[in-house]
Motif scaffolding. Structure first.
Motif, PDB file in Angstrom:
ATOM      1  N   PRO A 158      15.277  15.589  29.779  1.00 49.99           N
ATOM      2  CA  PRO A 158      16.538  15.194  30.428  1.00 49.99           C
ATOM      3  C   PRO A 158      17.341  16.436  30.799  1.00 49.99           C
ATOM      4  O   PRO A 158      17.147  17.524  30.239  1.00 49.99           O
ATOM      5  CB  PRO A 158      17.250  14.384  29.339  1.00 49.99           C
ATOM      6  N   ASP A 159      18.271  16.276  31.703  1.00 52.63           N
ATOM      7  CA  ASP A 159      19.060  17.418  32.160  1.00 52.63           C
ATOM      8  C   ASP A 159      19.832  18.087  31.026  1.00 52.63           C
ATOM      9  O   ASP A 159      20.066  19.304  31.058  1.00 52.63           O
ATOM     10  CB  ASP A 159      20.054  16.968  33.242  1.00 52.63           C
ATOM     11  N   HIS A 160      20.228  17.311  30.011  1.00 52.36           N
ATOM     12  CA  HIS A 160      21.060  17.876  28.954  1.00 52.36           C
ATOM     13  C   HIS A 160      20.260  18.615  27.892  1.00 52.36           C
ATOM     14  O   HIS A 160      20.842  19.195  26.968  1.00 52.36           O
ATOM     15  CB  HIS A 160      21.886  16.764  28.280  1.00 52.36           C
ATOM     16  N   VAL A 161      18.939  18.611  27.997  1.00 51.72           N
ATOM     17  CA  VAL A 161      18.086  19.248  26.985  1.00 51.72           C
ATOM     18  C   VAL A 161      17.606  20.603  27.505  1.00 51.72           C
ATOM     19  O   VAL A 161      16.934  20.681  28.541  1.00 51.72           O
ATOM     20  CB  VAL A 161      16.878  18.354  26.629  1.00 51.72           C
ATOM     21  N   SER A 162      17.948  21.651  26.790  1.00 49.18           N
ATOM     22  CA  SER A 162      17.543  22.994  27.193  1.00 49.18           C
ATOM     23  C   SER A 162      16.060  23.213  26.872  1.00 49.18           C
ATOM     24  O   SER A 162      15.466  22.519  26.053  1.00 49.18           O
ATOM     25  CB  SER A 162      18.382  24.043  26.457  1.00 49.18           C
ATOM     26  N   TYR A 163      15.483  24.215  27.506  1.00 49.13           N
ATOM     27  CA  TYR A 163      14.097  24.568  27.203  1.00 49.13           C
ATOM     28  C   TYR A 163      13.954  24.971  25.732  1.00 49.13           C
ATOM     29  O   TYR A 163      12.989  24.588  25.060  1.00 49.13           O
ATOM     30  CB  TYR A 163      13.624  25.717  28.090  1.00 49.13           C
ATOM     31  N   ASP A 164      14.908  25.748  25.235  1.00 46.94           N
ATOM     32  CA  ASP A 164      14.834  26.174  23.836  1.00 46.94           C
ATOM     33  C   ASP A 164      14.831  24.977  22.899  1.00 46.94           C
ATOM     34  O   ASP A 164      14.039  24.923  21.939  1.00 46.94           O
ATOM     35  CB  ASP A 164      16.023  27.079  23.501  1.00 46.94           C
ATOM     36  N   LEU A 165      15.714  24.033  23.156  1.00 49.54           N
ATOM     37  CA  LEU A 165      15.766  22.848  22.303  1.00 49.54           C
ATOM     38  C   LEU A 165      14.452  22.077  22.373  1.00 49.54           C
ATOM     39  O   LEU A 165      13.937  21.606  21.350  1.00 49.54           O
ATOM     40  CB  LEU A 165      16.932  21.948  22.723  1.00 49.54           C
ATOM     41  N   ALA A 166      13.888  21.952  23.543  1.00 49.00           N
ATOM     42  CA  ALA A 166      12.655  21.184  23.719  1.00 49.00           C
ATOM     43  C   ALA A 166      11.498  21.753  22.910  1.00 49.00           C
ATOM     44  O   ALA A 166      10.618  21.003  22.470  1.00 49.00           O
ATOM     45  CB  ALA A 166      12.285  21.135  25.201  1.00 49.00           C
ATOM     46  N   THR A 167      11.485  23.065  22.691  1.00 54.72           N
ATOM     47  CA  THR A 167      10.376  23.647  21.939  1.00 54.72           C
ATOM     48  C   THR A 167      10.336  23.172  20.493  1.00 54.72           C
ATOM     49  O   THR A 167       9.328  23.358  19.805  1.00 54.72           O
ATOM     50  CB  THR A 167      10.441  25.187  21.943  1.00 54.72           C
ATOM     51  N   PHE A 168      11.402  22.548  20.015  1.00 60.38           N
ATOM     52  CA  PHE A 168      11.437  22.077  18.632  1.00 60.38           C
ATOM     53  C   PHE A 168      10.726  20.737  18.443  1.00 60.38           C
ATOM     54  O   PHE A 168      10.522  20.305  17.300  1.00 60.38           O
ATOM     55  CB  PHE A 168      12.883  21.937  18.144  1.00 60.38           C
ATOM     56  N   VAL A 169      10.354  20.058  19.511  1.00 61.46           N
ATOM     57  CA  VAL A 169       9.784  18.713  19.363  1.00 61.46           C
ATOM     58  C   VAL A 169       8.508  18.737  18.523  1.00 61.46           C
ATOM     59  O   VAL A 169       8.334  17.922  17.605  1.00 61.46           O
ATOM     60  CB  VAL A 169       9.526  18.064  20.738  1.00 61.46           C
ATOM     61  N   GLU A 170       7.598  19.654  18.807  1.00 60.87           N
ATOM     62  CA  GLU A 170       6.345  19.698  18.039  1.00 60.87           C
ATOM     63  C   GLU A 170       6.584  20.059  16.577  1.00 60.87           C
ATOM     64  O   GLU A 170       6.100  19.367  15.673  1.00 60.87           O
ATOM     65  CB  GLU A 170       5.344  20.651  18.706  1.00 60.87           C
ATOM     66  N   PRO A 171       7.334  21.122  16.255  1.00 67.46           N
ATOM     67  CA  PRO A 171       7.574  21.404  14.834  1.00 67.46           C
ATOM     68  C   PRO A 171       8.345  20.305  14.117  1.00 67.46           C
ATOM     69  O   PRO A 171       8.074  20.032  12.936  1.00 67.46           O
ATOM     70  CB  PRO A 171       8.336  22.734  14.846  1.00 67.46           C
ATOM     71  N   VAL A 172       9.291  19.667  14.794  1.00 64.28           N
ATOM     72  CA  VAL A 172       9.992  18.544  14.163  1.00 64.28           C
ATOM     73  C   VAL A 172       9.006  17.421  13.840  1.00 64.28           C
ATOM     74  O   VAL A 172       9.065  16.804  12.769  1.00 64.28           O
ATOM     75  CB  VAL A 172      11.137  18.038  15.066  1.00 64.28           C
ATOM     76  N   ASN A 173       8.085  17.147  14.750  1.00 60.19           N
ATOM     77  CA  ASN A 173       7.071  16.118  14.507  1.00 60.19           C
ATOM     78  C   ASN A 173       6.290  16.428  13.232  1.00 60.19           C
ATOM     79  O   ASN A 173       6.050  15.547  12.393  1.00 60.19           O
ATOM     80  CB  ASN A 173       6.133  16.029  15.711  1.00 60.19           C
ATOM     81  N   THR A 174       5.882  17.689  13.060  1.00 62.18           N
ATOM     82  CA  THR A 174       5.118  18.036  11.854  1.00 62.18           C
ATOM     83  C   THR A 174       5.940  17.802  10.599  1.00 62.18           C
ATOM     84  O   THR A 174       5.404  17.371   9.573  1.00 62.18           O
ATOM     85  CB  THR A 174       4.644  19.508  11.905  1.00 62.18           C
TER      86      THR A 174
END
Length: 374
Positions: A158-174
């Motif tokens: 989404p527009d409000h999600v920065s690239y830096d924030l998006a990189t956390f999706v995989e580690p958060v999943n783990t």
């Protein structure tokens, strides 16, 4: 592959024939080099990398020389679709996305038993910057293979999600997978040993599950950051006997569960001693094959359960995306350092030697785009 594309909101520009990348050549040997931009095939996409987080598993592979070379590591990747192969209908050039590097087949024995990280297809990395597939986010462009694109491994931002924030999706999943494996109950007391970025995410998620969370670390600066994220019960392990403290808090029993979020074999005993009889111990960071000493009677006579959790779960993919995108946790506060791709070697060296003020370290090829745009 098409030679021209529109990238983000910038003008049309040609995809170059070559790019910069941090190339692994063996034990503790990573070099910034110029390599070919990977070509894509049917069903695949090419992502221009904006941000890539450095993960402990990247560091382990580099420090042990465990993989054949040359390779390009980095798997916590977000960027912009630069090209799409024939047959790609879900994405178009200019889409801002993140990419998972592993997606299971959903059909094999391990998938049927929900042990996705052991699926043979899952073990095949589906993102590469060239050479052998190894993630590849420490580069300017990555090729995302067809089964990753087709089975939900690429997610629009989404527009409000920065690239830096998006990189956390995989580690958060783990981390969510580990918390789910522990089956935490509301009201339980949980000790989280190690307050790097992953340790803080694990602690936050355990607290979110209703547990009373105690954290410990050798660096009080990290406990201060954790407190700003709502983790109020921090122990300076330099000053306090963690095991004794946990027993003092629990009428002598010990915690209901502990999570070891640092790959230190000597702390396995601490994590086990800190929990009560019948409690659970989660090993989260021990990804290197080695031998460790602990008292097996703690498992047998004291009925303590020793658990492990590795990598992500496709079943939690939507949950991890929703958690990160909602900003329920201020994950960007965990980013302590940002390096341009040209300084990737320095970034990896810092990540391999954690300092009191270093948490999540990012390699950001987009710094070059922003410089060009000015």
């Amino acid at each position: 592959m098409s030679t021209a594309t529109q990238i983000g909101n910038e003008k049309d520009e040609a995809i170059p024939a070559s790019m910069k990348a941090a190339v692994y050549h063996g034990l503790n040997d990573v070099r910034l080099e110029t390599v070919p931009v990977p070509e894509i095939g049917r069903g695949e996409v090419l992502i221009r990398v904006a941000s890539c987080g450095i993960c402990g598993t990247d560091l382990k592979k580099i420090s042990t020389g465990s993989h054949s070379a040359p390779r390009i590591f980095g798997h916590e990747t977000a960027g912009v679709i630069a090209a799409a192969g024939d047959g790609v209908t879900k994405f178009q050039v200019g889409d801002r996305v993140l990419a998972f590097h592993h997606i299971p087949c959903q059909e094999c024995y391990y998938c049927r038993h929900k042990v996705f990280a052991q699926c043979p297809t899952y073990k095949k990395v589906g993102v590469t910057a060239g050479y052998e597939p190894s993630g590849g986010g420490f580069s300017e462009y990555v090729r995302v293979m067809d089964w990753i694109v087709d089975r939900g491994g690429v997610v629009k931002l989404p527009d409000h999600v920065s690239y830096d924030l998006a990189t956390f999706v995989e580690p958060v999943n783990t981390c969510q997978k580990a918390i789910e494996t522990m089956a935490l109950k509301s009201g339980e007391t949980v000790l989280v040993i190690g307050q790097g970025a992953i340790g803080m995410i694990l602690a936050f998620l355990a607290q979110r599950a209703g547990a009373t969370v105690i954290t410990s670390d050798l660096f009080p600066q990290r406990l201060t950051i954790g407190e700003s994220l709502g983790l109020k019960n921090g122990i300076d392990a330099n000053q306090t006997d963690v095991v004794a403290h946990m027993r003092d808090l629990t009428e002598g029993r010990g915690a209901d569960a502990s999570i070891l979020a640092v790959p230190v074999n000597g702390l396995i005993r601490t994590a086990m001693d800190a929990v009560r009889p019948g409690g659970r111990v989660m090993l989260f960071a021990h990804t290197q094959r080695t031998e460790a000493k602990f008292d097996p009677s703690a498992v047998c006579m004291d009925e303590k359960t020793l658990l492990g959790s590795y990598s992500a779960s496709v079943d939690l993919q939507k949950d991890s995306v929703d958690f990160v995108f909602s900003r329920e946790m201020d994950l960007e506060k965990l980013i302590s350092h940002r390096f341009p791709l040209e300084q990737a070697v320095e970034a990896l060296q810092l990540a391999a030697r954690p300092q009191p003020d270093s948490l999540k370290i990012m390699i950001e090829p987009r710094m070059a785009w922003e410089g060009q745009a000015k």
